[in-house]
Structures are given as structure tokens and as C-alpha cells.
Design a protein around this motif. Structure first.
Motif, PDB file in Angstrom:
ATOM      1  N   GLY A 253      -3.927   3.820   3.121  1.00  0.00           N
ATOM      2  CA  GLY A 253      -3.090   3.351   1.844  1.00  0.00           C
ATOM      3  C   GLY A 253      -2.636   1.884   2.103  1.00  0.00           C
ATOM      4  N   LEU A 254      -3.217   1.138   3.092  1.00  0.00           N
ATOM      5  CA  LEU A 254      -2.723  -0.516   2.848  1.00  0.00           C
ATOM      6  C   LEU A 254      -3.752  -1.222   1.945  1.00  0.00           C
ATOM      7  CD1 LEU A 254      -2.045  -0.555   6.761  1.00  0.00           C
ATOM      8  CD2 LEU A 254      -0.321  -0.026   4.779  1.00  0.00           C
ATOM      9  N   GLY A 255      -3.092  -1.128   0.757  1.00  0.00           N
ATOM     10  CA  GLY A 255      -3.929  -2.088  -0.183  1.00  0.00           C
ATOM     11  C   GLY A 255      -3.530  -3.339  -0.236  1.00  0.00           C
ATOM     12  N   PRO A 256      -3.770  -4.241  -1.232  1.00  0.00           N
ATOM     13  CA  PRO A 256      -3.451  -5.732  -1.400  1.00  0.00           C
ATOM     14  C   PRO A 256      -1.908  -5.589  -1.543  1.00  0.00           C
ATOM     15  CG  PRO A 256      -5.284  -5.298  -2.880  1.00  0.00           C
ATOM     16  CD  PRO A 256      -4.651  -3.854  -2.344  1.00  0.00           C
ATOM     17  N   ALA A 257      -1.136  -4.821  -2.156  1.00  0.00           N
ATOM     18  CA  ALA A 257       0.163  -4.984  -2.257  1.00  0.00           C
ATOM     19  C   ALA A 257       1.006  -5.009  -0.831  1.00  0.00           C
ATOM     20  CB  ALA A 257       0.675  -4.184  -3.364  1.00  0.00           C
ATOM     21  N   GLN A 258       0.299  -3.872  -0.325  1.00  0.00           N
ATOM     22  CA  GLN A 258       1.179  -3.446   1.214  1.00  0.00           C
ATOM     23  C   GLN A 258       0.924  -4.250   2.192  1.00  0.00           C
ATOM     24  OE1 GLN A 258      -0.516  -1.225  -0.604  1.00  0.00           O
ATOM     25  NE2 GLN A 258       1.052  -0.029  -1.561  1.00  0.00           N
ATOM     26  N   LEU A 259      -0.449  -4.925   1.964  1.00  0.00           N
ATOM     27  CA  LEU A 259      -0.986  -6.091   2.928  1.00  0.00           C
ATOM     28  C   LEU A 259      -0.038  -7.430   2.727  1.00  0.00           C
ATOM     29  CD1 LEU A 259      -4.895  -5.466   3.215  1.00  0.00           C
ATOM     30  CD2 LEU A 259      -2.890  -4.906   4.929  1.00  0.00           C
ATOM     31  N   GLY A 260       0.066  -7.486   1.508  1.00  0.00           N
ATOM     32  CA  GLY A 260       1.080  -8.755   0.994  1.00  0.00           C
ATOM     33  C   GLY A 260       2.390  -8.496   1.613  1.00  0.00           C
ATOM     34  N   LEU A 261       3.208  -7.332   1.749  1.00  0.00           N
ATOM     35  CA  LEU A 261       4.360  -7.294   2.547  1.00  0.00           C
ATOM     36  C   LEU A 261       4.203  -7.805   3.920  1.00  0.00           C
ATOM     37  CD1 LEU A 261       5.616  -3.775   1.180  1.00  0.00           C
ATOM     38  CD2 LEU A 261       6.648  -6.375   0.703  1.00  0.00           C
ATOM     39  N   ARG A 297       9.473   1.299   2.716  1.00  0.00           N
ATOM     40  CA  ARG A 297       9.414   2.817   2.777  1.00  0.00           C
ATOM     41  C   ARG A 297       8.141   3.412   2.192  1.00  0.00           C
ATOM     42  NH1 ARG A 297      15.044   2.465   1.572  1.00  0.00           N
ATOM     43  NH2 ARG A 297      16.295   2.952   3.516  1.00  0.00           N
ATOM     44  N   ALA A 298       7.649   2.841   1.127  1.00  0.00           N
ATOM     45  CA  ALA A 298       6.355   3.436   0.204  1.00  0.00           C
ATOM     46  C   ALA A 298       5.162   2.994   1.325  1.00  0.00           C
ATOM     47  CB  ALA A 298       6.154   2.533  -0.851  1.00  0.00           C
ATOM     48  N   ARG A 304       2.091   7.253   7.015  1.00  0.00           N
ATOM     49  CA  ARG A 304       2.202   8.537   7.564  1.00  0.00           C
ATOM     50  C   ARG A 304       1.068   9.422   7.041  1.00  0.00           C
ATOM     51  NH1 ARG A 304       6.954   9.046   5.956  1.00  0.00           N
ATOM     52  NH2 ARG A 304       8.129   8.973   8.084  1.00  0.00           N
ATOM     53  N   LYS A 305       0.864   9.491   5.999  1.00  0.00           N
ATOM     54  CA  LYS A 305      -0.395  10.403   5.392  1.00  0.00           C
ATOM     55  C   LYS A 305      -1.582  10.285   6.148  1.00  0.00           C
ATOM     56  CE  LYS A 305       1.597  10.852   0.691  1.00  0.00           C
ATOM     57  NZ  LYS A 305       1.440  10.404  -0.706  1.00  0.00           N
ATOM     58  N   GLY A 306      -1.829   9.009   6.306  1.00  0.00           N
ATOM     59  CA  GLY A 306      -2.985   8.508   7.295  1.00  0.00           C
ATOM     60  C   GLY A 306      -3.140   9.112   8.541  1.00  0.00           C
TER      61      GLY A 306
END
Length: 491
Positions: A253-261, A297-298, A304-306
Motif C-alpha cells: 500500500g505504499l503509493g505516491p502519497a505514502q512514498l512522498g511522506l 498511521r495510515a 500492516r495489511k501487507g
């Protein structure tokens, strides 16, 4: 008569000026640099016998004869063509009056230089490279080559540097071409210089800025400590590959928004030795989150799911962390495998990127393909709280502002908190900063260096490197030069 005198003056004037003006020294370096992954200059003198490279390329007799006579600079370079054999480079004038002549059979003259290869195949490779179209160096590259002609320094170039760095190449995108000058200080070697990513070479170093002081040693069991104002310069090269990006998004679940963080987070990364347990080293990544705790947290929820889908088991963080007041109930996670899973699979499944933790050979432990004992921890994360702010009052809840991710055993709370506590700022207030400290000897004993690292580095006691991006946008801007400084403590 007047015409004859005028012609004589026109001919004699330039000839006199040419005689008074010294020739450009080491002009052949410009052609060699076009084929070099790494090009380094040295100054002769100070030692009674020549270096091993001289004896190997010239033979003991001729090497000693030239070493005594030559008092200037000499060079060695790596061509980046895969076999790692260095070329020895000497001024052609160093051979003047030396017997026996002609030059050694593996030698090749390049303008005013003589290049000596390790074998006929390397000589042929260089000869073929020199036949290619040559573009004169410009900007930063020209300044680097001029520096090689006058002082002890080193120059590297992006197109062929990947052959030397191998799998580490994506970590060096901001520094793919550049140079720095050396200075000897007893048993230490220090340097300062500039680097830039591939692309148009900067015209030259920008206005001087205070160099980032390389970080000092932090704790006894640390093998490596790297800190910076953003993770971007370390991960951007990896994220350019679809083979990395797509599994991160699909499985974790590490898409562009998460990788941006991740890219924007100030960080501190520690590699620690482990005297006991299944791993000989553990990795801890300490991130400063700012006001984005909910977004993180998101991100962890998707991770966690992965991990659950990969078959790992989750358990709550240890009671010791809760007693320290640094944990968020039911948010800290530790991940482990059941008996029967392989050690390599356990570690890989617990991370979204290749792991640096490796099996411990110092104590009895399973091999990478054998089964891991039940309840072996492979990684996890911990929230670190800051004290409540003035508006919250003394009894207000502490908000998480830092996150700890780890591979290997659970870190101790006392060792996890940053030295500056609530005021921790690993980026020193700037996005474009990096600072590294490492123990090369200890890393070599554990077999944690990649192939091809020079022996002098492996034998060194400590390594410190500082880097600062000079562009206003830091390394995220994708262009501009960086200032570099460093120090290597020799055995």
C-alpha cells in the motif's frame, strides 16, 4: 629591408612567447577522463620504494629507477569496464634518459602521458575508448581535471561509475560526477570538494557555504550512522525502478502519497552490531514526522495489511516501551515468523526493501536457508512521543512526532531516543544535508561491504562524510552542485 625586418619580428615574437610560456602539463588527462570511472592523482616522494602498482606495471628495476627520478604528480584510474584493474599514468617526460627503452609492452602514449595497463586486453580496451569521439571537458569537469593536474585529488564520472558501485549506484544519484582534494594529517586523510548529478555540468562551484561537519561517533555498538534532512536522496534512485515501485504499492500500500511522506522525512539511520541472536547486525531508521502523525498511521495501516498477507505474526510492543511513556497503545508492532519459515524469507517479508540485517555468525544460529526458532523477531516499529506543548498543559497528552522502524531485534528504549530529545533535528535545519559516520574495519569483519570496495577503506578505523546541496531546493530539485567534506582514519 623594412618588409624583411617586419616578417622576422612577426615570426620571432610568437616563438619567443612560446618559449617563455610553459606547456600545458598532463594534457592527456582530458582524454583519459572521458573513459574513467575514477581518476586519482598522487605526489611522488616521501617513500624510499615505489608503490606496489608501480612495481606491477613497470617491473621492480624500472619502477625504482623512475621513482627516484620523478618528483611530481602521477595518476591511476579505473576504467569502469568490469575487471577492476587500475591503470598507472606517468608524464612521458619521466621516461626521458631512462634505460632500457622502448616503453614497456603494455604501455600506451596519450598526448604527454604514458599509460600502463595490467594486461594486453586492458590496453586494447583503452585504445578502443580513445578512438571514440572526444568532447572537451566543460564547467565542473574542467575544474576537476585542472585540480588533478596540480594537487592530490580524485575525480569520478557518472557514465562509468555504476560499474564500480554496482547495486549501490541508486544511492549516489546526487553525487554521480565530481571531485575533491586530499590533505594528509598524520594517519588521517581528509578531503573537500564538489559533486553533482548527471546532466549538464555546473559552470563551477556556487558561492561558498559552511560545510556540513561529518557526524561524530554516537555509541559503541554502532557500525554506521547516517542522518539527513530528507530521505529523498537515498530512496529516489531506487524508486525510479518499476520493479521496486509496483511491489511496494501492490503488496504494502505504499503509493505516491505514502512514498512522498518517506521522501520528505528527516531521518537518522543506524546499523548496529549484535553479539547475540540470529542476526549479526540490526538496522534502525528514526524518522521525524512533524505534524503528519495521522498520515503516518495510515501508511503503517497499509503496511500492516501487507505483512499479515505475507504470513507474519504481529504482537504488541514490549512492556518496557510502554513504561518509558514512548509508545502509543496498540500502535507499536513487532513482527515474527512461526517455526518452519526460513530466515531469509522472514526478513524479506518483514520489510518493503532489501534488508541489511544479516545472519549472526558470532553465535550459534541457523543458516539463511534453515528454520528460524519460533518467535524470532524480524522487525517492527515504535512511536516516540514528544513532551506536551505549553497549550496542552503539564498533564496534556504527548503527541507522537517521531517514528522508529527497525529490522532485527527490538531496540532498547534508552538507545532509541535521539540525543537531543524533543529538539531532535537530524537535518540540521536544511533539507539538503547528509552526514555519515562508519567503522570500516568492523563492517569488513562482518562481511557487510559490497564487492569492489578499496582495501584501504576496508582497513580504516573510521570514516566521516558530510554533504550539503547548494541548490535552494536541496537534492529534490534534481540539479545543482553539492559540497563534500570527509575524513578517513587510517590504521
Amino acid at each position: 629591408m623594412v618588409t624583411g625586418l617586419t616578417v622576422a619580428l612577426l615570426l620571432a615574437g610568437p616563438s619567443w612567447l612560446l618559449g617563455r610560456t610553459p606547456r600545458l602539463h598532463a594534457a592527456g588527462l582530458e582524454r583519459l577522463a572521458a573513459s574513467a570511472a575514477l581518476l586519482q592523482s598522487f605526489r611522488s616522494g616521501g617513500l624510499p620504494t615505489p608503490p606496489a602498482l608501480w612495481r606491477e606495471r613497470l617491473g621492480p628495476g624500472l619502477a625504482q629507477q623512475l621513482w627516484v627520478r620523478h618528483a611530481g604528480l602521477w595518476w591511476q584510474f579505473w576504467g569502469g569496464h568490469g575487471d577492476g584493474a587500475e591503470f598507472l599514468v606517468l608524464p612521458a617526460e619521466a621516461f626521458a634518459g631512462v634505460t632500457p627503452l622502448p616503453l614497456p609492452p603494455r604501455a600506451l602514449q596519450v598526448d604527454d602521458l604514458v599509460v600502463l595497463a595490467a594486461d594486453p586486453l586492458n590496453r586494447q580496451w583503452l585504445q578502443d575508448q580513445l578512438r571514440l569521439k572526444f568532447a572537451p571537458p566543460q564547467g565542473q569537469q574542467r575544474q576537476c581535471i585542472n585540480q588533478l593536474k596540480s594537487s592530490e585529488s580524485v575525480y569520478w564520472s557518472g557514465p562509468t561509475l555504476g560499474e564500480v558501485l554496482g547495486p549501490l549506484t541508486p544511492l549516489f544519484l546526487p553525487f554521480q560526477q565530481g571531485c575533491f582534494a586530499f590533505a594528509g594529517e598524520g594517519k588521517a586523510l581528509s578531503w573537500q570538494g564538489h559533486a553533482s548529478p548527471l546532466g549538464p555540468s555546473p559552470a563551477g562551484p556556487q558561492a561558498a557555504a559552511p560545510l556540513l561537519e561529518p557526524t561524530a561517533r554516537q555509541d559503541a555498538d554502532a557500525l554506521l550512522l547516517l542522518k539527513g534532512g530528507q530521505l529523498a536522496p537515498l530512496v529516489d534512485g531506487l524508486l525510479e525502478s518499476r520493479l521496486v515501485r509496483e511491489p511496494l504499492q501492490k503488496s504494502y500500500g505504499l503509493g505516491p502519497a505514502q512514498l512522498g511522506l518517506l521522501r520528505q522525512a528527516p531521518f537518522e539511520l543506524r546499523l548496529r552490531s549484535q553479539a547475540k541472536g540470529p542476526y549479526q547486525a540490526s538496522l534502525v531508521l528514526h524518522l521525524a514526522l512533524g505534524a503528519n502523525a495521522s498520515d503516518w498511521r495510515a501508511l503503517l495501516s497499509g503496511l500492516r495489511k501487507g505483512l499479515l498477507a505475507q504470513g507474519l505474526e504481529e504482537k504488541e510492543g514490549s512492556a518496557q516501551w510502554q513504561r518509558q511513556g514512548m509508545g502509543q497503545p496498540f500502535s507499536n508492532s513487532t513482527w515474527q515468523r512461526d517455526e518452519g519459515s526460513s530466515a531469509g524469507d522472514s526478513l524479506a517479508a518483514g520489510t518493503a526493501a532489501p534488508s541489511t540485517a544479516t545472519p549472526n555468525t558470532a553465535t550459534p544460529s541457523p543458516s539463511p536457508t534453515s528454520t528460524v526458532p519460533r518467535s524470532t523477531v524480524v522487525g517492527g516499529w515504535r512511536w516516540l512521543n514528544r513532551p506536551p506543548g505549553p497549550s496542552q498543559g503539564a498533564g496534556g497528552p504527548a503527541q507522537p512526532r517521531e517514528l522508529l522502524l527497525f529490522l532485527g531485534p527490538e531496540p532498547k528504549p534508552d538507545g532509541a531516543r535521539a540525543p537531543q530529545g524533543a529538539a531532535w533535528d537530524p537535518g540540521l535545519g536544511r533539507a539538503g544535508t547528509l552526514s555519515l559516520w562508519a567503522q570500516p574495519q568492523a563492517l569488513d569483519r562482518l562481511g557487510l561491504w559490497p564487492p569492489g570496495v578499496p582495501a584501504v577503506l576496508k582497513r580504516s578505523r573510521s570514516l566521516r562524510i558530510g554533504a550539503r546541496a547548494l541548490a535552494a531546493g536541496g537534492w529534490s530539485s534534481g540539479s545543482g552542485a553539492s559540497q563534500l567534506s570527509g575524513r578517513l582514519e587510517l590504521p
